[in-house]
Design a protein around this motif. Structure first.
Motif, PDB file in Angstrom:
ATOM      1  N   VAL A  53       0.859  -1.174   0.000  1.00  0.00           N
ATOM      2  CA  VAL A  53       0.000   0.000   0.000  1.00  0.00           C
ATOM      3  C   VAL A  53       0.901   1.231   0.000  1.00  0.00           C
ATOM      4  CG1 VAL A  53      -1.788   1.256   1.249  1.00  0.00           C
ATOM      5  CG2 VAL A  53      -1.686  -1.207   1.409  1.00  0.00           C
ATOM      6  N   THR A  54       0.566   2.204  -0.835  1.00  0.00           N
ATOM      7  CA  THR A  54       1.223   3.496  -0.743  1.00  0.00           C
ATOM      8  C   THR A  54       0.310   4.400   0.064  1.00  0.00           C
ATOM      9  OG1 THR A  54       2.293   3.219  -2.876  1.00  0.00           O
ATOM     10  CG2 THR A  54       2.156   5.444  -2.014  1.00  0.00           C
ATOM     11  N   LEU A  55       0.818   4.827   1.211  1.00  0.00           N
ATOM     12  CA  LEU A  55       0.063   5.629   2.153  1.00  0.00           C
ATOM     13  C   LEU A  55       0.519   7.077   2.011  1.00  0.00           C
ATOM     14  CD1 LEU A  55      -1.979   4.686   4.292  1.00  0.00           C
ATOM     15  CD2 LEU A  55      -0.153   4.773   5.953  1.00  0.00           C
ATOM     16  N   GLY A  56      -0.416   7.993   1.862  1.00  0.00           N
ATOM     17  CA  GLY A  56      -0.070   9.395   1.691  1.00  0.00           C
ATOM     18  C   GLY A  56      -0.390  10.210   2.922  1.00  0.00           C
ATOM     19  N   VAL A  57       0.533  11.112   3.289  1.00  0.00           N
ATOM     20  CA  VAL A  57       0.262  12.092   4.341  1.00  0.00           C
ATOM     21  C   VAL A  57      -0.397  13.266   3.638  1.00  0.00           C
ATOM     22  CG1 VAL A  57       1.255  13.580   6.103  1.00  0.00           C
ATOM     23  CG2 VAL A  57       2.248  11.331   5.673  1.00  0.00           C
ATOM     24  N   CYS A  58      -1.691  13.454   3.891  1.00  0.00           N
ATOM     25  CA  CYS A  58      -2.490  14.381   3.090  1.00  0.00           C
ATOM     26  C   CYS A  58      -3.106  15.477   3.949  1.00  0.00           C
ATOM     27  CB  CYS A  58      -3.612  13.624   2.394  1.00  0.00           C
ATOM     28  SG  CYS A  58      -3.053  12.289   1.351  1.00  0.00           S
ATOM     29  N   LYS A  59      -3.329  16.606   3.290  1.00  0.00           N
ATOM     30  CA  LYS A  59      -4.037  17.726   3.905  1.00  0.00           C
ATOM     31  C   LYS A  59      -5.227  18.044   3.022  1.00  0.00           C
ATOM     32  CE  LYS A  59      -3.250  22.129   6.024  1.00  0.00           C
ATOM     33  NZ  LYS A  59      -2.294  22.629   6.974  1.00  0.00           N
ATOM     34  N   GLY A  60      -6.387  18.212   3.605  1.00  0.00           N
ATOM     35  CA  GLY A  60      -7.620  18.414   2.850  1.00  0.00           C
ATOM     36  C   GLY A  60      -7.626  19.699   2.051  1.00  0.00           C
ATOM     37  N   LYS A  61      -8.227  19.635   0.866  1.00  0.00           N
ATOM     38  CA  LYS A  61      -8.367  20.819   0.013  1.00  0.00           C
ATOM     39  C   LYS A  61      -9.678  21.517   0.347  1.00  0.00           C
ATOM     40  CE  LYS A  61      -5.926  19.402  -4.169  1.00  0.00           C
ATOM     41  NZ  LYS A  61      -6.082  19.161  -5.612  1.00  0.00           N
ATOM     42  N   LYS A  62      -9.677  22.817   0.172  1.00  0.00           N
ATOM     43  CA  LYS A  62     -10.896  23.598   0.299  1.00  0.00           C
ATOM     44  C   LYS A  62     -11.616  23.585  -1.044  1.00  0.00           C
ATOM     45  CE  LYS A  62      -9.857  25.198   4.421  1.00  0.00           C
ATOM     46  NZ  LYS A  62      -9.847  24.140   5.379  1.00  0.00           N
ATOM     47  N   GLN A  63     -12.839  24.083  -1.070  1.00  0.00           N
ATOM     48  CA  GLN A  63     -13.645  24.052  -2.288  1.00  0.00           C
ATOM     49  C   GLN A  63     -13.009  24.860  -3.410  1.00  0.00           C
ATOM     50  OE1 GLN A  63     -16.334  22.130  -2.531  1.00  0.00           O
ATOM     51  NE2 GLN A  63     -16.519  22.647  -4.675  1.00  0.00           N
ATOM     52  N   PHE A  64     -12.400  26.016  -3.095  1.00  0.00           N
ATOM     53  CA  PHE A  64     -11.796  26.828  -4.147  1.00  0.00           C
ATOM     54  C   PHE A  64     -10.551  26.164  -4.719  1.00  0.00           C
ATOM     55  CE2 PHE A  64     -10.020  28.459  -0.170  1.00  0.00           C
ATOM     56  CZ  PHE A  64      -8.657  28.495  -0.436  1.00  0.00           C
ATOM     57  N   ASP A  65      -9.846  25.340  -3.894  1.00  0.00           N
ATOM     58  CA  ASP A  65      -8.704  24.587  -4.413  1.00  0.00           C
ATOM     59  C   ASP A  65      -9.163  23.554  -5.434  1.00  0.00           C
ATOM     60  OD1 ASP A  65      -6.836  25.921  -2.823  1.00  0.00           O
ATOM     61  OD2 ASP A  65      -7.170  24.543  -1.143  1.00  0.00           O
ATOM     62  N   LYS A  66     -10.294  22.918  -5.164  1.00  0.00           N
ATOM     63  CA  LYS A  66     -10.821  21.917  -6.088  1.00  0.00           C
ATOM     64  C   LYS A  66     -11.259  22.568  -7.394  1.00  0.00           C
ATOM     65  CE  LYS A  66     -12.499  18.932  -2.407  1.00  0.00           C
ATOM     66  NZ  LYS A  66     -13.668  18.300  -1.816  1.00  0.00           N
ATOM     67  N   ARG A  67     -11.879  23.749  -7.289  1.00  0.00           N
ATOM     68  CA  ARG A  67     -12.289  24.472  -8.500  1.00  0.00           C
ATOM     69  C   ARG A  67     -11.079  24.869  -9.329  1.00  0.00           C
ATOM     70  NH1 ARG A  67     -15.217  28.320  -5.468  1.00  0.00           N
ATOM     71  NH2 ARG A  67     -16.930  27.216  -4.519  1.00  0.00           N
ATOM     72  N   ALA A  68     -10.013  25.272  -8.670  1.00  0.00           N
ATOM     73  CA  ALA A  68      -8.784  25.643  -9.380  1.00  0.00           C
ATOM     74  C   ALA A  68      -8.183  24.427 -10.080  1.00  0.00           C
ATOM     75  CB  ALA A  68      -7.775  26.242  -8.410  1.00  0.00           C
ATOM     76  N   ALA A  69      -8.251  23.261  -9.452  1.00  0.00           N
ATOM     77  CA  ALA A  69      -7.729  22.038 -10.073  1.00  0.00           C
ATOM     78  C   ALA A  69      -8.545  21.681 -11.314  1.00  0.00           C
ATOM     79  CB  ALA A  69      -7.752  20.887  -9.075  1.00  0.00           C
ATOM     80  N   ILE A  70      -9.861  21.836 -11.241  1.00  0.00           N
ATOM     81  CA  ILE A  70     -10.726  21.560 -12.395  1.00  0.00           C
ATOM     82  C   ILE A  70     -10.424  22.537 -13.519  1.00  0.00           C
ATOM     83  CG2 ILE A  70     -13.113  21.613 -13.208  1.00  0.00           C
ATOM     84  CD1 ILE A  70     -13.926  20.615 -10.405  1.00  0.00           C
ATOM     85  N   ARG A  71     -10.261  23.807 -13.177  1.00  0.00           N
ATOM     86  CA  ARG A  71      -9.963  24.830 -14.177  1.00  0.00           C
ATOM     87  C   ARG A  71      -8.619  24.547 -14.858  1.00  0.00           C
ATOM     88  NH1 ARG A  71      -9.433  29.070 -11.001  1.00  0.00           N
ATOM     89  NH2 ARG A  71     -11.643  29.021 -10.524  1.00  0.00           N
ATOM     90  N   GLU A  72      -7.616  24.175 -14.076  1.00  0.00           N
ATOM     91  CA  GLU A  72      -6.291  23.872 -14.636  1.00  0.00           C
ATOM     92  C   GLU A  72      -6.347  22.656 -15.560  1.00  0.00           C
ATOM     93  OE1 GLU A  72      -1.949  22.411 -12.999  1.00  0.00           O
ATOM     94  OE2 GLU A  72      -3.255  23.565 -11.666  1.00  0.00           O
ATOM     95  N   ARG A  73      -7.111  21.650 -15.167  1.00  0.00           N
ATOM     96  CA  ARG A  73      -7.250  20.451 -15.994  1.00  0.00           C
ATOM     97  C   ARG A  73      -7.923  20.784 -17.318  1.00  0.00           C
ATOM     98  NH1 ARG A  73     -10.126  16.624 -12.554  1.00  0.00           N
ATOM     99  NH2 ARG A  73     -11.990  17.693 -13.251  1.00  0.00           N
ATOM    100  N   ASP A  74      -8.961  21.637 -17.278  1.00  0.00           N
ATOM    101  CA  ASP A  74      -9.648  22.035 -18.510  1.00  0.00           C
ATOM    102  C   ASP A  74      -8.741  22.845 -19.427  1.00  0.00           C
ATOM    103  OD1 ASP A  74     -11.885  20.731 -17.652  1.00  0.00           O
ATOM    104  OD2 ASP A  74     -12.915  22.547 -16.934  1.00  0.00           O
ATOM    105  N   VAL A  75      -7.947  23.738 -18.866  1.00  0.00           N
ATOM    106  CA  VAL A  75      -7.022  24.543 -19.667  1.00  0.00           C
ATOM    107  C   VAL A  75      -5.980  23.649 -20.332  1.00  0.00           C
ATOM    108  CG1 VAL A  75      -5.178  26.260 -19.487  1.00  0.00           C
ATOM    109  CG2 VAL A  75      -7.381  26.690 -18.418  1.00  0.00           C
ATOM    110  N   ASN A  76      -5.447  22.706 -19.579  1.00  0.00           N
ATOM    111  CA  ASN A  76      -4.459  21.785 -20.157  1.00  0.00           C
ATOM    112  C   ASN A  76      -5.066  20.940 -21.271  1.00  0.00           C
ATOM    113  OD1 ASN A  76      -2.417  22.697 -18.522  1.00  0.00           O
ATOM    114  ND2 ASN A  76      -2.708  21.108 -16.973  1.00  0.00           N
ATOM    115  N   ARG A  77      -6.311  20.535 -21.086  1.00  0.00           N
ATOM    116  CA  ARG A  77      -6.983  19.746 -22.115  1.00  0.00           C
ATOM    117  C   ARG A  77      -7.168  20.568 -23.392  1.00  0.00           C
ATOM    118  NH1 ARG A  77     -11.860  18.108 -19.530  1.00  0.00           N
ATOM    119  NH2 ARG A  77     -10.577  16.629 -18.390  1.00  0.00           N
TER     120      ARG A  77
END
Length: 153
Positions: free
Chosen positions: A118-142
């Motif tokens: 198992v690869t276990l990640g030490v993670c910190k939760g994203k806020k809603q605006f971080d998720k929106r930014a990730a979606i926007r970046e993915r769309d721009v790259n596409r």
């Protein structure tokens, strides 16, 4: 990809919901029928997490379906499973998890040299605006990739 490594399942949603600060490879303690079910890919871990209790790391919320070809002595699909780490790694992880907002999330399950890891990640939760930014970046790259393909032909 390393030789002798076969990915069984990957938690892609974890990379969307969390910032992965670091990752640690660890073994997992499984019963016989659990190993067969995992090798078949009968594993589900959308909201699973790991916790450190009394110097041991346990993974909770991991569902390994019962093996179809076993007898009545099958395993409990939702039991907590112990993860195998060195004592110093556990201490380091516990210090990181005690910080505000950090948690341990399983990212990838794979077979390496006949053993399930198992690869276990030490993670910190994203806020809603971080998720929106990730979606926007993915769309721009596409869109950039589409334009690049359109211009090269």
């Amino acid at each position: 990809m390393a030789a002798g490594k076969k990915i069984i399942a990957e938690n892609r949603k974890a990379r969307f919901d969390y910032f992965v600060e670091e990752s640690v490879e660890c073994g997992i303690v499984l019963e016989g029928t659990e190993v067969k079910s995992v090798k078949n890919g009968s594993i589900s871990f959308p909201d699973s997490f790991a916790e450190i209790t009394s110097g041991e790391v346990w993974i909770r919320g991991l569902h390994i379906s019962e093996y179809a070809y076993s007898s009545v002595f099958n395993h409990d699909p939702d039991r907590p499973k112990k993860l195998l780490l060195h004592r110093m790694e556990i201490k380091r992880l516990s210090r990181r998890v005690q910080e505000k907002g950090y948690t341990l999330i399983p990212l990838v399950f794979y077979i390496q040299n006949g053993r399930i890891k198992v690869t276990l990640g030490v993670c910190k939760g994203k806020k809603q605006f971080d998720k929106r930014a990730a979606i926007r970046e993915r769309d721009v790259n596409r869109e950039l990739a589409r334009e690049f393909r359109r211009n090269t032909t």
